[in-house]
Design an enzyme around this catalytic site. Structure first.
Site, PDB file in Angstrom:
ATOM      1  N   GLY A 212       0.821  -1.186   0.207  1.00  0.00           N
ATOM      2  CA  GLY A 212      -0.053  -0.063  -0.023  1.00  0.00           C
ATOM      3  C   GLY A 212       0.784   1.199  -0.213  1.00  0.00           C
ATOM      4  O   GLY A 212       1.870   1.170  -0.598  1.00  0.00           O
ATOM      5  N   ASN A 213       0.422   2.420   0.564  1.00  0.00           N
ATOM      6  CA  ASN A 213       1.039   3.761   0.663  1.00  0.00           C
ATOM      7  C   ASN A 213       1.972   3.616   1.912  1.00  0.00           C
ATOM      8  O   ASN A 213       1.687   2.913   2.949  1.00  0.00           O
ATOM      9  CB  ASN A 213       0.034   4.563   0.482  1.00  0.00           C
ATOM     10  CG  ASN A 213      -0.860   4.675   1.712  1.00  0.00           C
ATOM     11  OD1 ASN A 213      -0.645   4.948   2.742  1.00  0.00           O
ATOM     12  ND2 ASN A 213      -2.143   4.682   1.100  1.00  0.00           N
ATOM     13  N   VAL A 216      -0.059   4.388   5.666  1.00  0.00           N
ATOM     14  CA  VAL A 216      -0.600   3.249   6.482  1.00  0.00           C
ATOM     15  C   VAL A 216       0.616   2.375   6.632  1.00  0.00           C
ATOM     16  O   VAL A 216       0.537   1.543   7.941  1.00  0.00           O
ATOM     17  CB  VAL A 216      -1.428   2.429   5.490  1.00  0.00           C
ATOM     18  CG1 VAL A 216      -2.047   1.211   6.523  1.00  0.00           C
ATOM     19  CG2 VAL A 216      -2.925   3.519   5.190  1.00  0.00           C
ATOM     20  N   GLY A 217       1.548   2.300   6.011  1.00  0.00           N
ATOM     21  CA  GLY A 217       2.977   1.722   6.317  1.00  0.00           C
ATOM     22  C   GLY A 217       3.768   1.946   7.729  1.00  0.00           C
ATOM     23  O   GLY A 217       4.183   1.129   8.485  1.00  0.00           O
ATOM     24  N   GLU A 234       5.849  -3.094   1.022  1.00  0.00           N
ATOM     25  CA  GLU A 234       5.518  -2.790  -0.613  1.00  0.00           C
ATOM     26  C   GLU A 234       4.912  -1.689  -0.628  1.00  0.00           C
ATOM     27  O   GLU A 234       3.583  -1.699  -0.786  1.00  0.00           O
ATOM     28  CB  GLU A 234       5.189  -4.201  -1.109  1.00  0.00           C
ATOM     29  CG  GLU A 234       5.542  -5.473  -1.175  1.00  0.00           C
ATOM     30  CD  GLU A 234       7.172  -5.238  -1.688  1.00  0.00           C
ATOM     31  OE1 GLU A 234       7.485  -4.645  -2.678  1.00  0.00           O
ATOM     32  OE2 GLU A 234       7.973  -6.268  -1.467  1.00  0.00           O
ATOM     33  N   CYS A 272       1.737   0.916  -8.490  1.00  0.00           N
ATOM     34  CA  CYS A 272       2.810   1.387  -7.559  1.00  0.00           C
ATOM     35  C   CYS A 272       4.090   1.294  -8.198  1.00  0.00           C
ATOM     36  O   CYS A 272       4.878   2.367  -8.017  1.00  0.00           O
ATOM     37  CB  CYS A 272       3.057   0.413  -6.432  1.00  0.00           C
ATOM     38  SG  CYS A 272       3.273  -1.206  -6.802  1.00  0.00           S
TER      39      CYS A 272
END
Length: 853
Positions: A212-213, A216-217, A234, A272
């Site tokens: 994700g982005n 949120v990582g 990732e 991505c």
């Protein structure tokens, strides 16, 4: 940054205010307990269980392809072809690759064990970590769910899957399919939004895999830190394209298609690794912009109908992309956010948009686009593009388009990214043998194929030692055993002078291999030039040319005889020998040319004339070989007389020799290119330049051989040299007759005396040969002879009376004789004659030995 901070605060508020369904929590607790019990039972560790689950995933993807395409069309308005290729087919490729290699991945990896730990054996076990929590994104919900799941199952883990809440139909289908096809005791799917995701993150997992982005990582890493849980992130970022100049018109159009397809069309640019902006050389910026606009028109021929194009996932992302386009500050080449261009807020559709020369501080150049828009930024040169990339965060992918592989490598060497694709976009993701992952802000950890197996496996170190032997390494410590252990652990294993000798000999051996390769290249270049020389107009012209060559070879032979008889200065002799080497290679090339011309007239000549011409060519070839052999002897004498001790002469240092060889190679390459250019312009080839280089290289090879032998002798490393350079040749491989019938020379012990020098032993051995001087060991060591001649000489040496007696006075002379007979001094014996001497401690005086096979 403001939008990032606002998003962070919004997510934190949702996490604190969200409510959970008690039934959902109870289901999570029960499932978590079942997964722990399943993993502790060891059922998931077996090869059979892993293979069965991978086969179930394969069957699921094949059987449910239509349902998957329907769910993606409902959530993302994805065309059926894109769903089939990028979600179903890509996942099938991953699972098939895992099935083909799973057994090898699971095999323990054997590693070496240090000497001081012997007897022992060491290996690495690949063991599963436990329960893996997989958080999937919305852009490719099936591929980015089943990809990590395949890696998790291959490694023998249990898995918990959290599908994306933005794609309701896809999430429900993922849960349905996993419950239908997979083992529910080892794989569970939990749906939900931010509160459910927060509850899942609060549990103790053995690994968290998030795609994700970066926003949120950070939350995922914060939750994982409480349990010291390893994490694979990732993420994404702004993936740049570096576009070099020098493409042809057709190449430019194809490159523009490849960029526009992934960046603007596939899943509406929601990748991505989608190309975010293009750094193009200013000289071709307009050409590339026109080619991109043309590519968009080709891939979207009916602008009024956009049903075949994907949509953004929701209205929030539509507003974000619209704001980027409106505030970019650049020229919109095609597409745009206006309704006239085709944008539709109700359908969350933005047409493929290209922006030229945007403001570098605008959101379009600061934030990740993740949509159907792309910016084109002109730069002065490649260095400017490299500096532009390095001034920003490390991207997940870097794309380099260049007609020159060296310039593409230049960009790759001076930048950093998660992955690189040259002259294409995103295709490195389709290779399961390549790792896929980011670096720094674009994520960390990698998966796909074996890399995903390793990412979700624990590498467990195992050593097994014997109880029969050990060193005294226990208190109270003794100095002697401490030194023994230290020496066995870190060395040194042999004296420093031997280490230096081995290093020098290895360098010389490498130079010899390089010189041999250069000689083959020069020979190939010479043959290309000879093929372009004019042919003879008549057989009489061939005969006349043969007569001229015979005369010139005779003059060289006379000069060689004079050199051998005269006592000249070493330096003048060395210079003259080099000149003769160059002249001989020129004549050798002309002999080859005469042979080609003679072959071209074979069909028109009578039998007698053809035989006469063949005899003339054979006579010339024999003369060249004879002169080569005699000239090699003079070359050896000149080199040995001029060289002296190579340790004290900087001209014979390995670095100086390497520089000399590089100069010859570069000159040969330049000469070959210039000759090819001249021939392309219609000029006749000049073989004299190449002949001079061949002669120089031949003299250099002889110099290398003599330096190597001198280094071995002066550094007392003859035995090491036999390991480094002179490896015994097997006569059977050379197709030579067996030598077991040869008469055995005798070894006779005498009282110890002063050992003679190696040169005296060489002379004694040559004098004891039953063959004539021109066919004895000194001549056979270097000349080129046919197989029939070799057999003839071997048979002649087997005749009665050919037995030889060698006087071995002490161990030093025995070692010297052993070195000579083993081929260390190649001027004495043919390479195929390798005697096998017994060791001195087991050889009785007066016993004989036989030649080895």
């Amino acid at each position: 940054m403001a939008s990032t901070t606002a998003g962070w605060e919004k997510m934190q508020a949702a996490r604190s205010n969200g409510s959970l369904d008690p039934t959902w929590v109870q289901s999570l607790n029960e499932g978590y307990t079942v997964l722990r019990q399943t993993f502790r039972s060891g059922r998931t560790k077996s090869y059979e269980w892993r293979r069965s689950q991978l086969l179930a995933i394969e069957a699921m993807l094949r059987a449910e392809e239509v349902k998957i395409a329907e769910a993606l069309a409902k959530d993302l308005r994805r065309p059926e072809a894109e769903s089939t290729l990028y979600d179903v087919t890509a996942s099938l490729a991953e699972v098939q690759y895992a099935l083909s290699n799973l057994h090898n991945w699971m095999r323990p990896e054997s590693v070496s064990t240090p000497t001081f730990l012997q007897p022992a054996s060491s290996w690495i076990r690949k063991e599963p970590k436990g329960i893996v929590y997989i958080i999937a994104p919305y852009n490719f919900p099936f591929y980015l769910t089943f990809g990590p799941l395949i890696a998790s199952i291959s490694a023998g883990n249990c898995a918990v899957i959290k599908p994306p809440e933005q794609c309701e139909a896809s999430s429900n289908l993922i849960k349905e399919l996993c419950e239908k096809y997979l083992d529910q005791d080892a794989c569970r799917v939990y749906l939900g939004e931010i509160p459910e995701a927060t509850e899942l993150l609060s549990r103790r997992w053995d690994h968290i895999f998030y795609t994700g982005n970066g926003l949120v990582g950070r939350i995922v890493m914060e939750a994982a830190a409480k349990h010291l849980c390893p994490v694979t992130l990732e993420l994404g970022g702004k993936s740049p394209v570096v576009f070099d100049r020098g493409f042809s018109a057709s190449q430019l159009k194809l490159a523009a298609k490849r960029i526009a397809n992934i960046g603007l069309f596939v899943n509406a640019g929601q990748l991505c690794i989608s190309p975010d902006y293009i750094l193009v050389h200013k000289e071709v910026a307009k050409d590339l912009t026109d080619a991109l606009k043309e590519a968009v028109g080709i891939m979207n021929p009916t602008r009024d109908s956009t049903e075949h194009l994907g949509r953004l996932v929701n209205r929030r992302h539509y507003d974000r992309i619209k704001n980027m386009i409106d505030t970019s500050g650049g020229q919109v080449i095609c597409g745009g956010s206006a309704a006239e261009a085709g944008a539709d807020a109700a359908k969350c559709f933005v047409p493929p948009t290209i922006i030229a020369s945007p403001d570098l501080s605008s959101p379009a150049m600061v934030e990740e686009a993740f949509g159907p828009m792309m910016s084109v930024v002109p730069v002065d040169d490649l260095d400017s593009a490299i500096e532009f990339i390095n001034d920003r965060e490390t991207p997940l992918a870097l794309y380099v388009f260049s007609p020159s592989s060296s310039r593409a490598k230049y960009v790759v060497d001076r930048t950093s990214s998660g992955g690189v694709c040259i002259n294409d976009t995103a295709m490195h993701l389709a290779n399961p043998a390549l790792p896929f992952g980011g670096s720094g802000p674009s994520g960390f950890g990698a998966y796909h194929g074996k890399h995903g197996f390793d990412e979700l496996s624990h590498k467990r170190a195992v050593m097994s030692r014997s109880l029969r032997l050990d060193v005294e390494r226990f208190p109270p410590y003794q100095d002697f055993w401490v030194k023994v252990v230290k020496c066995a652990w870190v060395g040194p294993w042999w004296p420093s002078f031997l280490t230096a000798a081995v290093s020098k000999l290895r360098t010389l051996h490498r130079l010899q291999s390089t010189a041999a390769h250069a000689a083959r290249q020069l020979e190939a270049s010479m043959r290309r030039l000879l093929a372009k020389l004019p042919q003879a107009s008549s057989p009489e012209q061939v005969t006349l040319q043969m007569a001229k060559l015979d005369t010139r070879l005779g003059l060289i032979a006379e000069e060689l005889s004079e050199l051998r008889r005269s006592d000249r200065d070493v330096k003048s002799m060395s210079s003259r020998v080099q000149d003769l080497q160059k002249l001989l290679y020129l004549l050798q090339a002309e002999v080859i040319h005469v042979e080609q011309m003679a072959a071209s007239w074979e069909t028109v000549l009578k039998a007698g004339e053809r035989s006469k011409m063949h005899c003339g060519v054979s006579r010339l070839q024999s003369s060249v070989q004879t002169i080569h052999r005699q000239l090699d002897e003079l070359t050896q004498q000149a080199v040995e007389g001029e060289m002296g001790d190579p340790r004290s002469n900087p001209d014979y240092a390995p670095t100086h020799l390497e520089a000399t060889l590089e100069a010859i190679k570069e000159e040969g390459t330049a000469s070959d290119r210039s000759q090819q250019t001249l021939m392309a312009q219609g000029a006749a080839p000049n073989i004299e330049v190449m002949s001079v280089l061949q002669g120089r290289l031949h003299f250099f090879q002889e110099l290398l051989r003599c330096v190597t032998e001198a280094v071995a002798k002066n550094d007392h490393a003859s035995t090491l040299q036999s390991i480094v350079r002179h490896r015994p040749q097997n006569p059977k491989r050379a197709g030579l007759p067996a030598l077991s019938a040869r008469q055995s020379p005798e070894l006779v012990e005498e009282p110890p005396q002063m050992p003679p020098p190696v040169e005296q032993v060489r002379a004694d051995l040559c004098e004891s040969s039953p063959l004539p001087p021109d066919r004895g060991p000194a001549a056979m060591g270097r000349r080129e002879i046919s197989l029939a001649q070799m057999r003839e000489e071997v048979d002649e040496e087997r005749k009665p009376g050919a037995q030889q007696r060698f006087i071995v006075r002490d161990a030093t002379q025995r070692a010297t004789l052993h070195t000579i007979l083993c081929g260390m001094n190649t001027a004495l014996l043919l390479p195929c004659r390798q005697p096998k001497l017994p060791s001195s401690d087991c050889q009785a005086p007066g016993t004989s030995f036989r030649w080895a096979q």
